[in-house]
Design a protein around this motif. Structure first.
Motif, short mmCIF file in Angstrom:
data_model
loop_
_atom_site.label_atom_id
_atom_site.label_comp_id
_atom_site.label_asym_id
_atom_site.label_seq_id
_atom_site.Cartn_x
_atom_site.Cartn_y
_atom_site.Cartn_z
N LEU A 1 24.18 8.01 13.72
CA LEU A 1 23.79 7.98 15.07
C LEU A 1 22.99 8.59 15.75
N VAL A 2 23.17 9.94 15.71
CA VAL A 2 22.25 11.41 16.73
C VAL A 2 20.72 11.37 16.42
N GLY A 3 19.94 10.62 15.17
CA GLY A 3 19.21 10.21 14.77
C GLY A 3 18.44 8.79 15.37
N SER A 4 19.42 7.78 15.35
CA SER A 4 18.66 6.80 15.80
C SER A 4 19.18 6.67 17.26
N VAL A 5 19.74 7.80 17.96
CA VAL A 5 20.57 7.49 20.08
C VAL A 5 18.50 8.56 19.68
N SER A 6 17.94 9.60 19.05
CA SER A 6 17.09 10.52 19.12
C SER A 6 15.51 9.34 19.55
N VAL A 7 15.55 8.98 18.44
CA VAL A 7 14.40 7.58 18.67
C VAL A 7 14.69 6.96 19.69
N ARG A 8 15.75 6.06 19.71
CA ARG A 8 15.68 5.10 21.37
C ARG A 8 15.48 5.24 21.97
N VAL B 1 19.66 9.40 7.53
CA VAL B 1 18.24 10.24 8.22
C VAL B 1 17.28 9.26 8.57
N VAL B 2 16.96 8.87 7.34
CA VAL B 2 15.96 7.64 6.57
C VAL B 2 15.86 6.47 8.00
N LEU B 3 17.14 6.44 7.70
CA LEU B 3 16.82 5.29 8.38
C LEU B 3 16.92 5.15 9.67
N SER B 4 17.90 6.07 10.51
CA SER B 4 18.33 5.83 11.14
C SER B 4 16.81 6.55 12.73
N LEU B 5 15.80 7.21 11.75
CA LEU B 5 14.60 7.42 12.30
C LEU B 5 13.27 6.47 12.51
N ARG B 6 13.68 4.83 11.68
CA ARG B 6 13.35 4.14 11.68
C ARG B 6 12.72 3.70 13.12
N SER B 7 11.67 2.42 13.36
CA SER B 7 11.65 2.08 15.13
C SER B 7 12.86 1.66 15.07
N ARG C 1 13.27 7.65 22.61
CA ARG C 1 11.96 8.22 22.37
C ARG C 1 11.08 7.23 22.62
N GLU C 2 11.94 6.12 22.53
CA GLU C 2 10.61 4.59 22.49
C GLU C 2 11.25 4.44 23.70
N GLN C 3 11.42 5.18 24.22
CA GLN C 3 12.16 4.12 26.00
C GLN C 3 10.85 4.90 27.08
N GLU C 4 11.45 6.31 26.36
CA GLU C 4 10.04 7.16 27.39
C GLU C 4 8.71 6.60 26.87
N ALA C 5 8.16 6.62 25.84
CA ALA C 5 7.39 5.74 25.58
C ALA C 5 6.44 4.77 26.45
N ARG C 6 7.83 3.92 26.53
CA ARG C 6 7.92 2.56 27.69
C ARG C 6 7.54 2.25 28.59
N MET C 7 8.34 3.52 29.41
CA MET C 7 8.19 4.48 31.11
C MET C 7 7.18 4.45 30.82
N THR C 8 6.46 5.54 30.24
CA THR C 8 5.38 6.23 29.69
C THR C 8 4.17 5.29 30.38
N ARG C 9 3.87 4.33 29.42
CA ARG C 9 3.74 2.84 29.57
C ARG C 9 3.56 1.58 31.26
N LEU C 10 4.62 2.22 31.39
CA LEU C 10 4.91 1.47 32.60
C LEU C 10 4.66 1.79 33.74
N ALA C 11 4.49 3.12 33.74
CA ALA C 11 3.67 3.70 34.48
C ALA C 11 2.81 4.25 35.24
N ARG C 12 2.03 4.30 33.97
CA ARG C 12 0.67 3.96 34.13
C ARG C 12 -0.47 2.74 34.66
N GLN C 13 0.89 1.47 33.85
CA GLN C 13 0.23 0.31 34.05
C GLN C 13 0.49 0.13 36.06
N VAL C 14 1.36 0.23 36.03
CA VAL C 14 2.00 1.03 38.07
C VAL C 14 0.32 1.60 38.34
#
Length: 131
Positions: free
Chosen positions: A79-86, A15-21, A88-101
């Motif tokens: 794997l479930v934790g890892s995919v969840s973090v991935r 769990v700890v390793l999967s929730l890391r960046s 979440r990071e993609q959603e944050a990246r998409m939000t930043r990109l949409a704001r920049q556009v």
């Protein structure tokens, strides 16, 4: 039973390793290493089921298949934790990109409005002199 002392820290560690960046090189290497070890362990357990049963006997599990199930449960938790973090990071990246556009488009519209406001009065004054 030894398996309890092995599984509890393994689940916590998964769990700890999967929730890391996921952006770090270390995180990418860890994912590849875990995937490779899972494949190797799976192949070895199929080719040498006696070794899996011996590990199960040593750890206090009655059958080798039960031990395999426990190990796969830990891998799935990771794997479930890892995919969840991935995601979440993609959603944050998409939000930043949409704001920049959106900011870029608003800035372009504002520039066009300013240019239009400065150009039109000059053109109108030329047209009125010509008539």
């Amino acid at each position: 039973m030894i398996i309890q002392f092995l599984l509890v820290p393994a689940v916590v560690l998964a769990v700890v390793l999967s929730l890391r960046s996921r952006n770090s090189v270390r995180g990418q290497a860890r994912r590849k290493l875990i995937a490779g070890l899972t494949v190797v362990a799976g192949v070895l357990s199929v080719l040498f089921p006696g070794v899996l049963q011996s590990l199960a006997d040593w750890s206090g599990v009655t059958r080798g298949t039960d031990l395999l199930l426990y190990v796969l449960a830990v891998v799935i938790i990771y794997l479930v934790g890892s995919v969840s973090v991935r995601f979440r990071e993609q959603e944050a990246r998409m939000t930043r990109l949409a704001r920049q556009v959106a900011l870029g488009e608003a800035e372009a519209r504002l520039r066009a409005d300013v240019v239009e406001a400065t150009v039109l009065p000059a053109d109108l004054s030329k047209d009125s002199r010509a008539s």
